[in-house]
Write a protein that holds these residues in place. Sequence first.
Motif, PDB file in Angstrom:
ATOM      1  N   ARG A   1       0.812  -1.225   0.000  1.00  0.00           N
ATOM      2  CA  ARG A   1       0.000   0.000   0.000  1.00  0.00           C
ATOM      3  C   ARG A   1       0.851   1.284   0.000  1.00  0.00           C
ATOM      4  O   ARG A   1       0.311   2.387   0.081  1.00  0.00           O
ATOM      5  CB  ARG A   1      -0.963  -0.007   1.195  1.00  0.00           C
ATOM      6  CG  ARG A   1      -2.085  -1.024   1.004  1.00  0.00           C
ATOM      7  CD  ARG A   1      -3.076  -1.075   2.146  1.00  0.00           C
ATOM      8  NE  ARG A   1      -3.558   0.203   2.611  1.00  0.00           N
ATOM      9  CZ  ARG A   1      -4.537   0.920   2.049  1.00  0.00           C
ATOM     10  NH1 ARG A   1      -5.126   0.477   0.970  1.00  0.00           N
ATOM     11  NH2 ARG A   1      -4.912   2.061   2.562  1.00  0.00           N
TER      12      ARG A   1
ATOM     13  N   GLY B   1     -10.732  -2.159   5.130  1.00  0.00           N
ATOM     14  CA  GLY B   1     -11.027  -2.254   3.711  1.00  0.00           C
ATOM     15  C   GLY B   1     -10.755  -3.652   3.195  1.00  0.00           C
ATOM     16  O   GLY B   1     -10.206  -4.494   3.909  1.00  0.00           O
TER      17      GLY B   1
ATOM     18  N   HIS C   1      -1.496   1.781  12.316  1.00  0.00           N
ATOM     19  CA  HIS C   1      -2.315   0.610  11.974  1.00  0.00           C
ATOM     20  C   HIS C   1      -1.759  -0.638  12.656  1.00  0.00           C
ATOM     21  O   HIS C   1      -0.586  -0.670  13.023  1.00  0.00           O
ATOM     22  CB  HIS C   1      -2.324   0.376  10.460  1.00  0.00           C
ATOM     23  CG  HIS C   1      -2.975   1.474   9.693  1.00  0.00           C
ATOM     24  ND1 HIS C   1      -2.267   2.517   9.154  1.00  0.00           N
ATOM     25  CD2 HIS C   1      -4.265   1.700   9.408  1.00  0.00           C
ATOM     26  CE1 HIS C   1      -3.100   3.350   8.553  1.00  0.00           C
ATOM     27  NE2 HIS C   1      -4.321   2.881   8.699  1.00  0.00           N
TER      28      HIS C   1
ATOM     29  N   ARG D   1      -9.043 -10.378   1.651  1.00  0.00           N
ATOM     30  CA  ARG D   1      -7.815  -9.782   1.106  1.00  0.00           C
ATOM     31  C   ARG D   1      -7.585  -8.335   1.547  1.00  0.00           C
ATOM     32  O   ARG D   1      -7.048  -7.525   0.775  1.00  0.00           O
ATOM     33  CB  ARG D   1      -7.830  -9.848  -0.433  1.00  0.00           C
ATOM     34  CG  ARG D   1      -7.866 -11.242  -1.000  1.00  0.00           C
ATOM     35  CD  ARG D   1      -8.050 -11.210  -2.500  1.00  0.00           C
ATOM     36  NE  ARG D   1      -9.397 -10.914  -2.879  1.00  0.00           N
ATOM     37  CZ  ARG D   1     -10.367 -11.819  -3.022  1.00  0.00           C
ATOM     38  NH1 ARG D   1     -10.095 -13.098  -2.852  1.00  0.00           N
ATOM     39  NH2 ARG D   1     -11.586 -11.471  -3.362  1.00  0.00           N
TER      40      ARG D   1
ATOM     41  N   GLY E   1      -7.009  -3.455   8.226  1.00  0.00           N
ATOM     42  CA  GLY E   1      -7.148  -2.070   8.695  1.00  0.00           C
ATOM     43  C   GLY E   1      -7.354  -2.022  10.183  1.00  0.00           C
ATOM     44  O   GLY E   1      -6.838  -2.854  10.922  1.00  0.00           O
ATOM     45  N   HIS E   2      -8.116  -1.036  10.625  1.00  0.00           N
ATOM     46  CA  HIS E   2      -8.386  -0.857  12.051  1.00  0.00           C
ATOM     47  C   HIS E   2      -9.576  -1.716  12.478  1.00  0.00           C
ATOM     48  O   HIS E   2     -10.340  -2.187  11.644  1.00  0.00           O
ATOM     49  CB  HIS E   2      -8.722   0.602  12.346  1.00  0.00           C
ATOM     50  CG  HIS E   2      -7.674   1.561  11.908  1.00  0.00           C
ATOM     51  ND1 HIS E   2      -6.473   1.690  12.560  1.00  0.00           N
ATOM     52  CD2 HIS E   2      -7.630   2.439  10.881  1.00  0.00           C
ATOM     53  CE1 HIS E   2      -5.752   2.609  11.954  1.00  0.00           C
ATOM     54  NE2 HIS E   2      -6.435   3.079  10.927  1.00  0.00           N
TER      55      HIS E   2
ATOM     56  N   ALA F   1     -12.613   0.300  11.222  1.00  0.00           N
ATOM     57  CA  ALA F   1     -12.508   0.983   9.923  1.00  0.00           C
ATOM     58  C   ALA F   1     -11.492   0.219   9.091  1.00  0.00           C
ATOM     59  O   ALA F   1     -10.293   0.308   9.330  1.00  0.00           O
ATOM     60  CB  ALA F   1     -12.058   2.420  10.089  1.00  0.00           C
TER      61      ALA F   1
HETATM   62  P1  AMP Z   1     -10.422   3.142   3.813  1.00  0.00           P
HETATM   63  O1  AMP Z   1     -11.807   2.614   3.789  1.00  0.00           O
HETATM   64  O2  AMP Z   1      -9.739   2.989   2.505  1.00  0.00           O
HETATM   65  O3  AMP Z   1     -10.357   4.505   4.395  1.00  0.00           O
HETATM   66  O4  AMP Z   1      -9.593   2.205   4.783  1.00  0.00           O
HETATM   67  C1  AMP Z   1      -9.801   2.167   6.157  1.00  0.00           C
HETATM   68  C2  AMP Z   1      -8.577   1.578   6.809  1.00  0.00           C
HETATM   69  O5  AMP Z   1      -8.391   0.240   6.378  1.00  0.00           O
HETATM   70  C3  AMP Z   1      -7.347   2.350   6.401  1.00  0.00           C
HETATM   71  O6  AMP Z   1      -6.667   2.701   7.562  1.00  0.00           O
HETATM   72  C4  AMP Z   1      -6.542   1.431   5.524  1.00  0.00           C
HETATM   73  O7  AMP Z   1      -5.207   1.431   5.903  1.00  0.00           O
HETATM   74  C5  AMP Z   1      -7.134   0.053   5.779  1.00  0.00           C
HETATM   75  N1  AMP Z   1      -7.332  -0.658   4.514  1.00  0.00           N
HETATM   76  C6  AMP Z   1      -8.179  -0.314   3.534  1.00  0.00           C
HETATM   77  N2  AMP Z   1      -8.134  -1.179   2.510  1.00  0.00           N
HETATM   78  C7  AMP Z   1      -7.211  -2.112   2.851  1.00  0.00           C
HETATM   79  C8  AMP Z   1      -6.689  -3.266   2.218  1.00  0.00           C
HETATM   80  N3  AMP Z   1      -7.121  -3.680   1.028  1.00  0.00           N
HETATM   81  N4  AMP Z   1      -5.747  -3.967   2.868  1.00  0.00           N
HETATM   82  C9  AMP Z   1      -5.310  -3.573   4.080  1.00  0.00           C
HETATM   83  N5  AMP Z   1      -5.767  -2.500   4.744  1.00  0.00           N
HETATM   84  C10 AMP Z   1      -6.701  -1.761   4.147  1.00  0.00           C
END
Ligand code: AMP
Length: 326
Positions: free
Chosen positions: A92, A295, A110, A286, A289-290, A293
Amino acid sequence: MSLEIKKTILNKIKEYQKIIISRHVRPDGDCIGGTKGLKEIIQETYPEKDVYLVNSDYSEYLAFLGGEDEQFEDEFYADALVIVLDTASVDRISNKKFNLGKEVIKIDHHIDIKPYGDISWVEDWRSSLCEMIVDFYLTFKDELKLNKDGATYLYTGMVTDSGRFRHATVTGETMRLAGTLLDQGINMDWLHSNLKMEEYDYLIFKAHALQSIKITENGVAYIHVDKAMQERFNLSREDSSASISFCENIKGSLIWIAFIDNADGSIRVRLRSRFVTCNDIGESFRGGGHECACGATLYSYDEIDKLLAVADEKLKEYKGSHEGWL
Ligand code: AMP
């Protein structure tokens, strides 16, 4: 323990003439604010150093904070210290050349599932990465300097990643650190206007999108911003992504999800929750995140149904075994 790591990081910053700061892809307020804020602190304290922000993508939403630097040739990295902020895993990192640096430092809030870097400072209980940078500044405040621009960048990260200081991760220390930034004279009206104001056309999309929200049997709210919707309303990637906030405040929906069609046929999942942890759901598709929150990435509409079934079951279990949820 953390003091030792912070000292090591400060010594590395002092040691290198050239410092390249990077962040995660699809930038948000925390990683943009953190990279720009750290650069400002280093540059204000050590004006003779060469500090660059190098990444491969861009945020239109946050363009009001100013831009970054162009990419450099590979050789440029040989004598550089690379600091990567707010990025849990290597895949990422927005700057794909980060590993060419002489040394790499990871600073992140994270969960540290996939560690990287020669030096790593991770505090996953922090409400934002910017909180860590302010803590870093205060730890060495007799030595480091912070100006109004730096404070504005870091405050942007703190306020956005904490959901305007509403998330459970916000502590007394968060507010004290934010207070340090406000003491620099941040223009709050200007900042919040930039964060909040929307184009009229966007409101029209929002009105349509709100009507498309669905709720599963046990209360998982979700929205699917598919290709057709994106084309009809001429949505940017960020416009589509922001749809997660539309599902945020529905009573009984302790888990809410946005599915966003990507140009390559995959589907981006943005998953949010209150009270219930949901990062295990992201991890099993796959992502990660938190706790509340996270993804994921899906490769078919069938997988949307599968993920919804998992989330719905989780919410059913939670509601069946807890009281007092909304
Ligand atoms: P987002 O919805 O993109 O704002 O993601 C929320 C949190 O989840 C963020 O802090 C990202 O670092 C983590 N995150 C989002 N997508 C992924 C992913 N595919 N793999 C790992 N972490 C993710």
